[in-house]
Motif scaffolding. Structure first.
Motif, PDB file in Angstrom:
ATOM      1  N   LEU A   4      25.422  62.044 -38.029  1.00  0.00           N
ATOM      2  CA  LEU A   4      23.922  62.220 -37.511  1.00  0.00           C
ATOM      3  C   LEU A   4      23.142  62.094 -38.861  1.00  0.00           C
ATOM      4  CD1 LEU A   4      24.367  65.361 -34.935  1.00  0.00           C
ATOM      5  CD2 LEU A   4      23.660  62.763 -34.659  1.00  0.00           C
ATOM      6  N   ASN A   5      23.822  62.370 -39.899  1.00  0.00           N
ATOM      7  CA  ASN A   5      23.126  62.319 -41.257  1.00  0.00           C
ATOM      8  C   ASN A   5      22.741  60.879 -41.714  1.00  0.00           C
ATOM      9  OD1 ASN A   5      23.237  62.165 -44.418  1.00  0.00           O
ATOM     10  ND2 ASN A   5      22.655  64.289 -44.090  1.00  0.00           N
ATOM     11  N   ARG A   6      23.893  60.020 -41.511  1.00  0.00           N
ATOM     12  CA  ARG A   6      23.678  58.702 -41.734  1.00  0.00           C
ATOM     13  C   ARG A   6      22.588  58.034 -40.795  1.00  0.00           C
ATOM     14  NH1 ARG A   6      26.577  61.009 -44.576  1.00  0.00           N
ATOM     15  NH2 ARG A   6      28.171  60.131 -46.071  1.00  0.00           N
ATOM     16  N   LEU A   7      22.815  58.505 -39.553  1.00  0.00           N
ATOM     17  CA  LEU A   7      22.034  57.804 -38.395  1.00  0.00           C
ATOM     18  C   LEU A   7      20.526  58.000 -38.698  1.00  0.00           C
ATOM     19  CD1 LEU A   7      21.443  56.329 -35.888  1.00  0.00           C
ATOM     20  CD2 LEU A   7      21.959  58.526 -34.667  1.00  0.00           C
ATOM     21  N   SER A   8      20.205  59.455 -39.058  1.00  0.00           N
ATOM     22  CA  SER A   8      18.621  59.463 -39.626  1.00  0.00           C
ATOM     23  C   SER A   8      18.307  58.597 -40.646  1.00  0.00           C
ATOM     24  CB  SER A   8      18.544  61.127 -40.014  1.00  0.00           C
ATOM     25  OG  SER A   8      19.506  61.605 -40.969  1.00  0.00           O
ATOM     26  N   ASP A   9      19.335  58.311 -41.802  1.00  0.00           N
ATOM     27  CA  ASP A   9      18.866  57.317 -42.884  1.00  0.00           C
ATOM     28  C   ASP A   9      18.736  55.911 -42.340  1.00  0.00           C
ATOM     29  OD1 ASP A   9      19.187  59.563 -44.551  1.00  0.00           O
ATOM     30  OD2 ASP A   9      21.443  58.897 -44.759  1.00  0.00           O
ATOM     31  N   LEU A  10      19.486  55.636 -41.225  1.00  0.00           N
ATOM     32  CA  LEU A  10      19.273  54.276 -40.789  1.00  0.00           C
ATOM     33  C   LEU A  10      17.971  54.129 -40.134  1.00  0.00           C
ATOM     34  CD1 LEU A  10      20.486  51.475 -40.211  1.00  0.00           C
ATOM     35  CD2 LEU A  10      21.624  52.448 -38.067  1.00  0.00           C
ATOM     36  N   LEU A  11      17.881  55.318 -39.240  1.00  0.00           N
ATOM     37  CA  LEU A  11      16.630  54.838 -38.591  1.00  0.00           C
ATOM     38  C   LEU A  11      15.373  55.014 -39.449  1.00  0.00           C
ATOM     39  CD1 LEU A  11      17.396  57.616 -35.736  1.00  0.00           C
ATOM     40  CD2 LEU A  11      17.210  55.111 -35.547  1.00  0.00           C
ATOM     41  N   PHE A  12      15.138  55.771 -40.492  1.00  0.00           N
ATOM     42  CA  PHE A  12      14.240  55.606 -41.659  1.00  0.00           C
ATOM     43  C   PHE A  12      14.131  54.207 -41.943  1.00  0.00           C
ATOM     44  CE2 PHE A  12      13.024  56.002 -46.041  1.00  0.00           C
ATOM     45  CZ  PHE A  12      11.769  56.440 -45.975  1.00  0.00           C
ATOM     46  N   HIS A  51      10.670  56.672 -36.271  1.00  0.00           N
ATOM     47  CA  HIS A  51      10.496  57.994 -36.999  1.00  0.00           C
ATOM     48  C   HIS A  51      10.480  59.186 -36.060  1.00  0.00           C
ATOM     49  CE1 HIS A  51       9.613  56.736 -41.203  1.00  0.00           C
ATOM     50  NE2 HIS A  51       8.935  55.768 -40.807  1.00  0.00           N
ATOM     51  N   ILE A  52      10.103  58.992 -34.814  1.00  0.00           N
ATOM     52  CA  ILE A  52      10.256  60.253 -33.896  1.00  0.00           C
ATOM     53  C   ILE A  52      11.681  60.320 -33.592  1.00  0.00           C
ATOM     54  CG2 ILE A  52      10.169  60.723 -31.406  1.00  0.00           C
ATOM     55  CD1 ILE A  52       7.318  59.395 -31.353  1.00  0.00           C
ATOM     56  N   CYS A  53      12.619  59.230 -33.503  1.00  0.00           N
ATOM     57  CA  CYS A  53      13.990  59.355 -33.254  1.00  0.00           C
ATOM     58  C   CYS A  53      14.612  59.935 -34.523  1.00  0.00           C
ATOM     59  CB  CYS A  53      14.624  57.845 -33.260  1.00  0.00           C
ATOM     60  SG  CYS A  53      14.023  56.974 -31.459  1.00  0.00           S
ATOM     61  N   ARG A  54      14.304  59.411 -35.683  1.00  0.00           N
ATOM     62  CA  ARG A  54      14.835  60.046 -36.991  1.00  0.00           C
ATOM     63  C   ARG A  54      14.468  61.703 -37.048  1.00  0.00           C
ATOM     64  NH1 ARG A  54      12.272  61.850 -41.343  1.00  0.00           N
ATOM     65  NH2 ARG A  54       9.994  60.706 -40.819  1.00  0.00           N
ATOM     66  N   THR A  55      13.354  62.301 -36.727  1.00  0.00           N
ATOM     67  CA  THR A  55      13.271  63.601 -36.672  1.00  0.00           C
ATOM     68  C   THR A  55      14.014  64.271 -35.643  1.00  0.00           C
ATOM     69  OG1 THR A  55      11.157  63.551 -35.241  1.00  0.00           O
ATOM     70  CG2 THR A  55      10.858  63.373 -37.605  1.00  0.00           C
ATOM     71  N   VAL A  56      14.222  63.649 -34.572  1.00  0.00           N
ATOM     72  CA  VAL A  56      15.134  64.369 -33.383  1.00  0.00           C
ATOM     73  C   VAL A  56      16.564  64.371 -33.946  1.00  0.00           C
ATOM     74  CG1 VAL A  56      15.825  64.268 -31.051  1.00  0.00           C
ATOM     75  CG2 VAL A  56      13.486  63.660 -31.494  1.00  0.00           C
ATOM     76  N   CYS A  57      16.763  63.269 -34.701  1.00  0.00           N
ATOM     77  CA  CYS A  57      18.363  63.106 -35.309  1.00  0.00           C
ATOM     78  C   CYS A  57      18.582  64.244 -36.126  1.00  0.00           C
ATOM     79  CB  CYS A  57      18.395  61.788 -35.909  1.00  0.00           C
ATOM     80  SG  CYS A  57      20.029  61.324 -36.424  1.00  0.00           S
ATOM     81  N   ARG A  58      17.463  64.240 -36.946  1.00  0.00           N
ATOM     82  CA  ARG A  58      17.507  65.548 -38.109  1.00  0.00           C
ATOM     83  C   ARG A  58      17.721  66.735 -37.360  1.00  0.00           C
ATOM     84  NH1 ARG A  58      19.313  64.183 -43.071  1.00  0.00           N
ATOM     85  NH2 ARG A  58      17.966  62.670 -44.051  1.00  0.00           N
ATOM     86  N   ARG A  79      20.951  69.613 -37.506  1.00  0.00           N
ATOM     87  CA  ARG A  79      21.079  71.006 -37.580  1.00  0.00           C
ATOM     88  C   ARG A  79      21.735  71.776 -36.515  1.00  0.00           C
ATOM     89  NH1 ARG A  79      15.652  69.368 -39.120  1.00  0.00           N
ATOM     90  NH2 ARG A  79      14.641  70.185 -37.337  1.00  0.00           N
ATOM     91  N   ARG A  80      21.367  71.170 -35.410  1.00  0.00           N
ATOM     92  CA  ARG A  80      22.068  71.918 -34.154  1.00  0.00           C
ATOM     93  C   ARG A  80      23.569  71.931 -34.255  1.00  0.00           C
ATOM     94  NH1 ARG A  80      17.769  73.744 -34.044  1.00  0.00           N
ATOM     95  NH2 ARG A  80      16.334  73.799 -32.258  1.00  0.00           N
ATOM     96  N   ALA A  81      24.240  70.553 -34.771  1.00  0.00           N
ATOM     97  CA  ALA A  81      25.663  70.435 -34.819  1.00  0.00           C
ATOM     98  C   ALA A  81      26.007  71.408 -36.065  1.00  0.00           C
ATOM     99  CB  ALA A  81      25.978  69.056 -35.193  1.00  0.00           C
ATOM    100  N   ILE A  82      25.292  71.489 -37.128  1.00  0.00           N
ATOM    101  CA  ILE A  82      25.864  72.570 -38.021  1.00  0.00           C
ATOM    102  C   ILE A  82      25.803  73.858 -37.550  1.00  0.00           C
ATOM    103  CG2 ILE A  82      25.303  73.371 -40.350  1.00  0.00           C
ATOM    104  CD1 ILE A  82      23.949  70.799 -41.081  1.00  0.00           C
ATOM    105  N   ALA A  83      24.966  74.431 -36.776  1.00  0.00           N
ATOM    106  CA  ALA A  83      24.964  75.632 -36.318  1.00  0.00           C
ATOM    107  C   ALA A  83      26.028  76.019 -35.231  1.00  0.00           C
ATOM    108  CB  ALA A  83      23.609  75.581 -35.259  1.00  0.00           C
TER     109      ALA A  83
END
Length: 217
Positions: free
Chosen positions: A165-173, A137-144, A148-152
């Motif tokens: 990165l969006n799919r990776l956060s889903d996989l980590l969850f 879950h820590i990894c998931r939040t850093v991934c999120r 956001r940084r990539a979008i910026a």
């Protein structure tokens, strides 16, 4: 793609600037640097997650693949796409490492494979349960945050980086849930007072709202 690392310190960043992959100089606060720096942070948190007890070997192999792919993402982000005027010399752009749809498609297959075996989810998950799940879950939040940084970075970013990165956060969850469900027969839920499925802590909306006054009296 050859990488040669000899001297680790160069003193070239002492003034607050750094080189991008195309050797242009930018501030270390540049959105592109923030993006691939956060991806580097994500990779480090995955390294810690891999050390946690209770992580299935198959999940560990997936996460090691992800670690390598994240370096590909960093390489992609480190080189801006050539601008309209960059081809004036008549020379083709040097071949750069760019990620494509197969990277994200692999994550989607992994998500589907694991999620199909999980119990239906009827509330938000509270990070915890087992050490492996908590770290995922820590990894998931850093991934999120990396997303956001990539979008910026703006329109210049490879859109596949954001999708990955969006799919990776889903996989980590999903992996965090699977690790907890796999340990559900090892004991009671670790989050007292919360709704749970096996050892998975779940949010119980307003659980302590009615007795807040009596506890403080």
């Amino acid at each position: 793609m050859t990488v040669n690392l000899t001297r680790i310190y160069t003193k070239l960043g002492d003034g607050g600037e750094t080189h991008l992959g195309d050797m242009s100089r930018v501030s270390k606060l540049d959105p592109r640097v923030e993006a691939y720096g956060t991806i580097d942070e994500l990779n480090a948190t995955l390294g810690v997650a891999l050390l946690q007890p209770g992580l299935p070997q198959s999940f560990a192999e997936w996460l090691r693949r992800v670690q390598n792919d994240l370096l590909d993402l960093g390489a992609d982000l480190s080189v801006p796409a050539p601008g309209a005027g960059d081809s004036s010399s008549g020379k083709a752009e040097r071949q750069r490492l760019r990620i494509g749809p197969p990277y994200t498609e692999w994550l989607e297959h992994a998500c589907d494979e694991v999620n199909a075996k999980l119990k239906p989810l009827h509330s938000f998950v509270i990070p915890g349960g087992t050490p492996a799940s908590a770290h995922l879950h820590i990894c998931r939040t850093v991934c999120r945050r990396a997303e956001r940084r990539a979008i910026a970075v703006g329109e210049d970013v490879n859109p596949e980086v954001v999708r990955y990165l969006n799919r990776l956060s889903d996989l980590l969850f999903i992996l965090g849930r699977a690790v907890n469900e796999g340990s559900s027969n090892e004991g009671p839920p670790t989050q007292a007072g919360s709704e749970s499925t096996g050892s998975e802590p779940l949010w119980d909306p307003g659980a302590h709202r009615s007795n807040t006054a009596s506890q403080s009296a």
